[in-house]
Scaffold this motif. Structure first.
Motif, PDB file in Angstrom:
ATOM      1  N   ARG A 238       0.884  -1.146   0.193  1.00 23.26           N
ATOM      2  CA  ARG A 238       0.301   0.149  -0.166  1.00 23.26           C
ATOM      3  C   ARG A 238       0.815   1.321   0.099  1.00 23.26           C
ATOM      4  O   ARG A 238       1.680   1.298   0.841  1.00 23.26           O
ATOM      5  CB  ARG A 238      -0.873   0.082   1.197  1.00 23.26           C
ATOM      6  N   LEU A 239       1.067   1.904  -1.191  1.00 19.46           N
ATOM      7  CA  LEU A 239       1.926   3.112  -1.252  1.00 19.46           C
ATOM      8  C   LEU A 239       1.035   4.312  -1.265  1.00 19.46           C
ATOM      9  O   LEU A 239      -0.104   4.624  -2.045  1.00 19.46           O
ATOM     10  CB  LEU A 239       2.701   3.010  -2.652  1.00 19.46           C
ATOM     11  N   SER A 240       1.536   5.419  -0.430  1.00 22.26           N
ATOM     12  CA  SER A 240       0.955   6.673  -0.037  1.00 22.26           C
ATOM     13  C   SER A 240       0.775   7.553  -1.307  1.00 22.26           C
ATOM     14  O   SER A 240       1.828   7.550  -2.136  1.00 22.26           O
ATOM     15  CB  SER A 240       1.213   7.104   1.205  1.00 22.26           C
ATOM     16  N   THR A 241      -0.204   8.351  -1.372  1.00 26.33           N
ATOM     17  CA  THR A 241       0.021   9.329  -2.555  1.00 26.33           C
ATOM     18  C   THR A 241       0.816  10.786  -2.048  1.00 26.33           C
ATOM     19  O   THR A 241       0.974  11.601  -3.137  1.00 26.33           O
ATOM     20  CB  THR A 241      -1.370   9.819  -3.085  1.00 26.33           C
ATOM     21  N   ASP A 242       1.275  10.513  -0.921  1.00 24.80           N
ATOM     22  CA  ASP A 242       2.182  11.693  -0.384  1.00 24.80           C
ATOM     23  C   ASP A 242       3.515  11.781  -1.090  1.00 24.80           C
ATOM     24  O   ASP A 242       3.707  11.077  -1.576  1.00 24.80           O
ATOM     25  CB  ASP A 242       2.119  11.847   1.495  1.00 24.80           C
ATOM     26  N   SER A 243       4.330  12.780  -0.670  1.00 23.14           N
ATOM     27  CA  SER A 243       5.534  12.805  -0.978  1.00 23.14           C
ATOM     28  C   SER A 243       6.614  11.586  -0.892  1.00 23.14           C
ATOM     29  O   SER A 243       7.219  11.422  -1.649  1.00 23.14           O
ATOM     30  CB  SER A 243       6.172  14.406  -0.660  1.00 23.14           C
ATOM     31  N   PHE A 244       6.486  11.345   0.490  1.00 25.75           N
ATOM     32  CA  PHE A 244       7.289  10.160   0.843  1.00 25.75           C
ATOM     33  C   PHE A 244       6.748   8.925   0.070  1.00 25.75           C
ATOM     34  O   PHE A 244       7.695   8.023  -0.703  1.00 25.75           O
ATOM     35  CB  PHE A 244       7.133   9.744   2.253  1.00 25.75           C
ATOM     36  N   GLY A 245       5.485   8.682  -0.300  1.00 23.00           N
ATOM     37  CA  GLY A 245       4.979   7.600  -1.014  1.00 23.00           C
ATOM     38  C   GLY A 245       5.568   7.777  -2.549  1.00 23.00           C
ATOM     39  O   GLY A 245       5.845   6.620  -3.096  1.00 23.00           O
ATOM     40  N   ARG A 246       5.465   8.932  -3.126  1.00 26.03           N
ATOM     41  CA  ARG A 246       5.937   8.993  -4.429  1.00 26.03           C
ATOM     42  C   ARG A 246       7.567   8.864  -4.500  1.00 26.03           C
ATOM     43  O   ARG A 246       7.916   8.064  -5.461  1.00 26.03           O
ATOM     44  CB  ARG A 246       5.706  10.559  -4.859  1.00 26.03           C
ATOM     45  N   GLN A 247       8.155   8.975  -3.365  1.00 23.95           N
ATOM     46  CA  GLN A 247       9.711   8.611  -3.304  1.00 23.95           C
ATOM     47  C   GLN A 247       9.813   7.230  -3.381  1.00 23.95           C
ATOM     48  O   GLN A 247      10.372   6.594  -3.997  1.00 23.95           O
ATOM     49  CB  GLN A 247      10.161   9.205  -2.066  1.00 23.95           C
ATOM     50  N   LEU A 248       9.025   6.459  -2.833  1.00 25.80           N
ATOM     51  CA  LEU A 248       9.076   4.999  -2.471  1.00 25.80           C
ATOM     52  C   LEU A 248       8.411   4.596  -3.915  1.00 25.80           C
ATOM     53  O   LEU A 248       9.183   3.359  -4.554  1.00 25.80           O
ATOM     54  CB  LEU A 248       7.892   4.391  -1.555  1.00 25.80           C
ATOM     55  N   ARG A 249       7.624   5.049  -4.508  1.00 17.81           N
ATOM     56  CA  ARG A 249       7.143   4.478  -5.861  1.00 17.81           C
ATOM     57  C   ARG A 249       8.376   4.703  -7.006  1.00 17.81           C
ATOM     58  O   ARG A 249       8.481   3.697  -7.671  1.00 17.81           O
ATOM     59  CB  ARG A 249       5.993   4.946  -6.236  1.00 17.81           C
ATOM     60  N   SER A 250       8.763   5.768  -6.726  1.00 19.72           N
ATOM     61  CA  SER A 250      10.020   6.031  -7.674  1.00 19.72           C
ATOM     62  C   SER A 250      11.187   5.033  -7.638  1.00 19.72           C
ATOM     63  O   SER A 250      11.960   4.755  -8.536  1.00 19.72           O
ATOM     64  CB  SER A 250      10.642   7.580  -7.566  1.00 19.72           C
ATOM     65  N   HIS A 251      11.355   4.829  -6.321  1.00 20.31           N
ATOM     66  CA  HIS A 251      12.431   3.811  -5.982  1.00 20.31           C
ATOM     67  C   HIS A 251      12.165   2.709  -6.744  1.00 20.31           C
ATOM     68  O   HIS A 251      13.251   1.945  -7.265  1.00 20.31           O
ATOM     69  CB  HIS A 251      12.747   3.758  -4.464  1.00 20.31           C
ATOM     70  N   LEU A 252      11.097   2.221  -6.210  1.00 27.17           N
ATOM     71  CA  LEU A 252      10.770   0.682  -6.723  1.00 27.17           C
ATOM     72  C   LEU A 252      10.903   0.914  -8.313  1.00 27.17           C
ATOM     73  O   LEU A 252      11.419  -0.160  -9.030  1.00 27.17           O
ATOM     74  CB  LEU A 252       9.315   0.344  -6.504  1.00 27.17           C
ATOM     75  N   THR A 253      10.227   1.456  -9.057  1.00 21.64           N
ATOM     76  CA  THR A 253      10.235   1.433 -10.549  1.00 21.64           C
ATOM     77  C   THR A 253      11.812   1.710 -11.006  1.00 21.64           C
ATOM     78  O   THR A 253      12.033   0.878 -12.033  1.00 21.64           O
ATOM     79  CB  THR A 253       9.284   2.558 -10.942  1.00 21.64           C
ATOM     80  N   THR A 254      12.347   2.575 -10.373  1.00 22.49           N
ATOM     81  CA  THR A 254      13.938   2.730 -10.901  1.00 22.49           C
ATOM     82  C   THR A 254      14.646   1.367 -10.664  1.00 22.49           C
ATOM     83  O   THR A 254      15.631   0.893 -11.581  1.00 22.49           O
ATOM     84  CB  THR A 254      14.624   3.788 -10.154  1.00 22.49           C
ATOM     85  N   ALA A 255      14.461   0.833  -9.638  1.00 24.28           N
ATOM     86  CA  ALA A 255      15.043  -0.574  -9.624  1.00 24.28           C
ATOM     87  C   ALA A 255      14.722  -1.729 -10.392  1.00 24.28           C
ATOM     88  O   ALA A 255      15.335  -2.765 -10.694  1.00 24.28           O
ATOM     89  CB  ALA A 255      15.001  -1.105  -8.142  1.00 24.28           C
ATOM     90  N   GLY A 256      13.324  -1.344 -11.133  1.00 24.01           N
ATOM     91  CA  GLY A 256      13.039  -2.463 -12.098  1.00 24.01           C
ATOM     92  C   GLY A 256      11.857  -3.336 -11.511  1.00 24.01           C
ATOM     93  O   GLY A 256      11.173  -4.192 -12.096  1.00 24.01           O
ATOM     94  N   VAL A 257      11.299  -2.866 -10.410  1.00 26.21           N
ATOM     95  CA  VAL A 257      10.115  -3.718  -9.544  1.00 26.21           C
ATOM     96  C   VAL A 257       8.778  -3.071 -10.385  1.00 26.21           C
ATOM     97  O   VAL A 257       8.637  -1.777 -10.421  1.00 26.21           O
ATOM     98  CB  VAL A 257      10.218  -3.188  -8.149  1.00 26.21           C
ATOM     99  N   LYS A 258       7.947  -3.845 -10.627  1.00 23.81           N
ATOM    100  CA  LYS A 258       6.632  -3.809 -11.013  1.00 23.81           C
ATOM    101  C   LYS A 258       5.629  -3.232 -10.308  1.00 23.81           C
ATOM    102  O   LYS A 258       5.511  -3.810  -8.967  1.00 23.81           O
ATOM    103  CB  LYS A 258       6.114  -4.882 -12.128  1.00 23.81           C
ATOM    104  N   LEU A 259       4.471  -2.376 -10.429  1.00 16.16           N
ATOM    105  CA  LEU A 259       3.910  -2.120  -9.398  1.00 16.16           C
ATOM    106  C   LEU A 259       2.381  -2.266  -9.831  1.00 16.16           C
ATOM    107  O   LEU A 259       1.336  -1.729  -9.223  1.00 16.16           O
ATOM    108  CB  LEU A 259       3.950  -0.441  -9.060  1.00 16.16           C
TER     109      LEU A 259
END
Length: 307
Positions: free
Chosen positions: A53-74
């Motif tokens: 569960r990923l928040s839409t807040d700024s920290f959540g956007r950071q987490l989402r970016s980190h995952l996608t940059t590493a190659g993790v699918k969301l």
């Protein structure tokens, strides 16, 4: 094989600099046990979906970016307006991490039943850590694990500050181990996890053997810090590998990265448990030489093991 990693994503607030008696500088690093394992699996070249569960807040956007940059699918991730969970990290003189968590009304702990997908029997589900035992959503994770036909692994990853009652904590973990054992899954814990759960630091492998048999597991893996790791079978067979000597900066993400290294190798060759353990300990050793959870690539693990 596709790995589906279920669990929390959060922000680790880590100390960087004491500027004055009244002011300090901290850095917000992406983290969370399952988050780190998903990232590490992707860095090792695996096909990975993060079910969190990923928040839409700024920290959540950071987490989402980190995952996608590493190659993790969301594709399986759930978006929520609840705030991102935060862990305040302190390090002792040897770089060992301790955590204090800020969880109330945050994103990771309010799972609903309809947020879980059906995953294929050919997939591998990995889950664990705090979200599987804390909060109203934990019961839905248990039901999800009970219902899946996929291969399953569970990283206990005890955090005593979140639930200080050992008996209650162990009861929740036991329910999860029962669910994992339903189709012969794998459970992993550190020697320190086991010592805390049973209030006994005498022999973690004896407990691992007993639980592997009791819960019908394929194996119970125990990480032993600098002394390596062991896989204990329900018939008492022990497969053990030594640790690797490195200069430790901190231990953040070491256990999570170990599990990624192990799973990546084990899925490719289930008959070579020792080789999978060795890749897990190598990946964990590498991450201990870096600030925060910065897992290695497969090429970095290969190079490390070749030394």
């Amino acid at each position: 094989m596709r790995f589906v990693v279920c669990g929390e994503a959060l922000i680790d607030l880590m100390p960087e600099e004491q500027i004055s008696p009244a002011e300090s500088r901290w850095i917000a690093r992406s983290g969370g046990g399952p988050f780190n394992t998903a990232t590490a699996l992707a860095k090792l070249g695996e096909d990975v979906e993060f079910l969190g569960r990923l928040s839409t807040d700024s920290f959540g956007r950071q987490l989402r970016s980190h995952l996608t940059t590493a190659g993790v699918k969301l594709d399986l991730a759930v978006a929520t307006d609840e705030a991102t969970s935060v862990a305040v990290v302190s390090l002792d003189a040897e770089g060992k991490a301790n955590y204090f968590f800020h969880f109330d009304q945050t994103s990771n702990f309010n799972w609903r039943k309809d947020e879980f997908p059906v995953i294929a029997a050919e997939d591998w589900l990995h889950f664990g850590s705090i979200g599987s035992v804390i909060g109203p959503g934990a019961k839905h994770i248990l039901d999800f694990v009970r219902s899946t036909e996929a291969a399953v692994s569970f990283d206990i990853n005890v955090r005593p500050s979140t639930l200080p009652d050992r008996a209650e904590y162990f009861g929740l973990v036991s329910d999860l181990m029962t669910a994992v054992g339903r189709n012969g899954g794998i459970v992993k814990a550190s020697d320190e996890d086991i010592a805390w759960l049973v209030d006994d630091d005498s022999d973690p492998l004896a407990y691992a053997e007993a639980w592997a048999e009791e819960f019908g597991l394929a194996m119970f893996i125990v990480t032993l810090g600098p002394d390596g790791a062991a896989a204990v079978k329900p018939d008492g067979r022990v497969i053990r590998v030594p640790g690797h000597s490195v200069g430790v900066i901190d231990t953040v993400g070491a256990g999570d990265t170990f599990m990624a290294g192990f799973l990546s190798a084990y899925a490719a060759d289930p008959d070579d448990v020792a080789g999978a353990l060795d890749r897990g300990t190598a990946a964990a050793a590498i991450v201990c030489t870096r600030k925060g959870a910065q897992p290695p690539t497969a090429a970095e693990v290969d190079a490390f093991l070749a030394i």
